[in-house]
Design an enzyme around this catalytic site. Sequence first.
Site, mmCIF file in Angstrom:
data_model
loop_
_atom_site.group_PDB
_atom_site.id
_atom_site.type_symbol
_atom_site.label_atom_id
_atom_site.label_comp_id
_atom_site.label_asym_id
_atom_site.label_seq_id
_atom_site.Cartn_x
_atom_site.Cartn_y
_atom_site.Cartn_z
ATOM 1 N N GLU A 164 -13.679 8.936 9.893
ATOM 2 C CA GLU A 164 -14.881 8.465 9.200
ATOM 3 C C GLU A 164 -15.058 9.100 7.827
ATOM 4 O O GLU A 164 -15.523 8.447 6.887
ATOM 5 C CB GLU A 164 -16.126 8.690 10.066
ATOM 6 C CG GLU A 164 -16.225 7.759 11.274
ATOM 7 C CD GLU A 164 -15.346 8.175 12.447
ATOM 8 O OE1 GLU A 164 -14.764 9.285 12.404
ATOM 9 O OE2 GLU A 164 -15.237 7.395 13.414
ATOM 10 N N HIS A 204 -23.441 6.191 21.437
ATOM 11 C CA HIS A 204 -23.393 4.778 21.060
ATOM 12 C C HIS A 204 -24.785 4.164 20.953
ATOM 13 O O HIS A 204 -24.925 2.939 20.916
ATOM 14 C CB HIS A 204 -22.582 3.969 22.082
ATOM 15 C CG HIS A 204 -21.112 4.274 22.086
ATOM 16 N ND1 HIS A 204 -20.603 5.480 22.480
ATOM 17 C CD2 HIS A 204 -20.039 3.504 21.740
ATOM 18 C CE1 HIS A 204 -19.282 5.447 22.397
ATOM 19 N NE2 HIS A 204 -18.914 4.277 21.945
#
Lengths: 388, 327
Positions: B63, B132
């Site tokens: 990321e 999540h």
Amino acid sequence: MTSPDSEIPMVQLLTLDGEFSAAREYAEYAELIRELREADFLKFYRDMARIRRFDNEATALQRQGQMGLWVPAVGQEAAQIGSGYGVGPNDHIFPSYREHGVAITHGVDLMSIVKMYRGANHGGWNPHETRFHLYAIVLGTQALHATGYAMGLNFEGRVGTGDPENDLAVITYFGDGATAEGDISEAFLFAATHNTPQVFFCQNNQWAISSPVGTQTKVPLYKRGEGFGVPGIRVDGNDVLACYAVTKKHMDDARGGKGPTLIEALTYRIGAHTTSDDPSKYRDSAEVEYWKARDPLIRFEKFLRNQGVGQDFFDEVEAAGDQLATEVREATFAMADPELEMMFDHVYSEPHPLIEEQKAWLQGYEESLGGHTPETPGDDSVSYGGTR
Amino acid sequence: MSNMVELSIAKAINAGIRKAMQENDKVLVFGEDVARLGGVFRVTEGLLDEFGEKRIFNSPIAESGIVGTAIGLAMRGFRPIAEIQFDGFIYPAFDQIVSQLAKLTNRSEGFLQMPVVIRVPYGGGIGAVEHHSESPEAYFAHTAGLRVISPSNANDAYWMIQQAIKSPDPVMFFEPKRRYWQKGQVDLDQAPIDMHSAVTLRAGSDVTIATYGPMVVTALQAAEIAAQEGINIEVIDIRSMSPIDFGHIAESVKKTGRLIVTHEAGTFVSISSEIAARIAELCFYYLEAPVIRVGGFDVPYPAAKLEELYLPDADRLMEAVDRVLAY
């Protein structure tokens, strides 16, 4: 006294006595030096001496309270000037925060670096114009910016056409300490998978503040990219000709579409990490003396004298250095502090109501107190640890 | 005259990105699994076939690298749209977002612009495993230099993504993942308003509820329930968490005298904290009750079997309505 892996072969084109001498396996690098003329050699020396003189003056100015911090690059002039001139004039450079020497090879105004370390701004030069991007203080971050930029060159078709007007490459600078950061590893990976036109230039100056290079790595740093698909080479970082030739060769290759390379320039940080640092607490003076005897300027001076360059040239360089120091000193003392608006301007490119509101409030508040007058910091300015 | 189509929020974002890519060949899309798969939520589905792998490509699972290279591409003149696959995966990129992307325009005194959009599916309610279901928007709203927005419906999704791509500043684009399949009418011709303006979705006179993203639907449900009890709730979708359209909220509170702010994120040092503080300043003489905040709890996002207890719902909002009306 040298780094434990000092027996590793590295590209060297100048002996310690300043003799031009290339091992057979480095013939292609030596060939690039044979294309140079005396004017190029004189330019290399002039800039190495210039940045050394500037560096010493900047340290003095910091000691006198004229700068918040100074980050000396003494000892790394060959790595910086040599590699800087190995970069093409239109290539882009993504430095860390000690690349003052590289900066002058691309025409960056040294006073803009003084301005930053004085605490008057965060950089502020125009990277589009200089192609020398802003100093990156968080280690390794700039390697990803360089890689993204190089990916863009690929997408635009600015690589591997063979047209020197078209093809471009990117170089990023970082130190041995930064190699431990994840961003450097991620940059290797993105560069390898995108086959970017890019050189990773690691100046291994053997100390990350107080941590020796062995704290950062178990393998020689030039091998750090191999597992990602970025081949590496080690160069004598105190040999300006070797640094020039190796950088030029791999930047040329990158521009030609041959992908990224890691160059490790083995050098030594003769000075402190920054003016806030005290290296006597963590390293032997014998080690420093060993490297001072390998001073890149002394070696290149020997080379030039061997080539028949006379004393007049060195006198001229010294006089120019004195003049530069005077100019830098005067310009630093004359440098105005920024207006308060600078804190708020350019936080966003388009107006943001919170910023506008706070700026207006501070302007009104200062007005109510008789107006903000930018001051010049005195000797009592706060000293801080600064960058790593 | 208008050109209306019905789209889900996911399809609306897809259509908005497609239009932006058609209009400007500097617009790029990349992130984890965005290309052939179209992303784990299929938001970028079909773009690879139309635009090819130089315009949309999969990145390594890194990321910081995704955002760091997006910055470099922006320096070269591209307009990257980087996808972070899930809210809880954004933290490896935190330095590149907060210390680099957000600050480079300021650091360069305006010589560099950072037209980067970071798309982040966020929030809970889908029964997912840990990391999540988070709502990290306050970290980014707290960061000077970023713009932070979140659409709550398909029309806004279609237009706000295009407005974000056109912005010269970095935009954190938070997508309410449990509402991805919520359909709505999209006007393909006419943008509603700018991406930082709040909008009143339901007029009312008794209590104002201000919210954004996935909680907008919940607030409208609460307003419906309240109406049956004779309570008129005004629902405001603030749409933007940086900047926040405080003026719009204040106008409503001056009318109703009561404000509830709700979001999925925990309320401690949150978007609702900021709105409560600002409205206390702007509407001090108009408030009939303290500003009440209704959010998730200040705990790590719980395991899926507990998320119904964690997430604010219409009943929790009604409990707050009762409280503000008791003053």
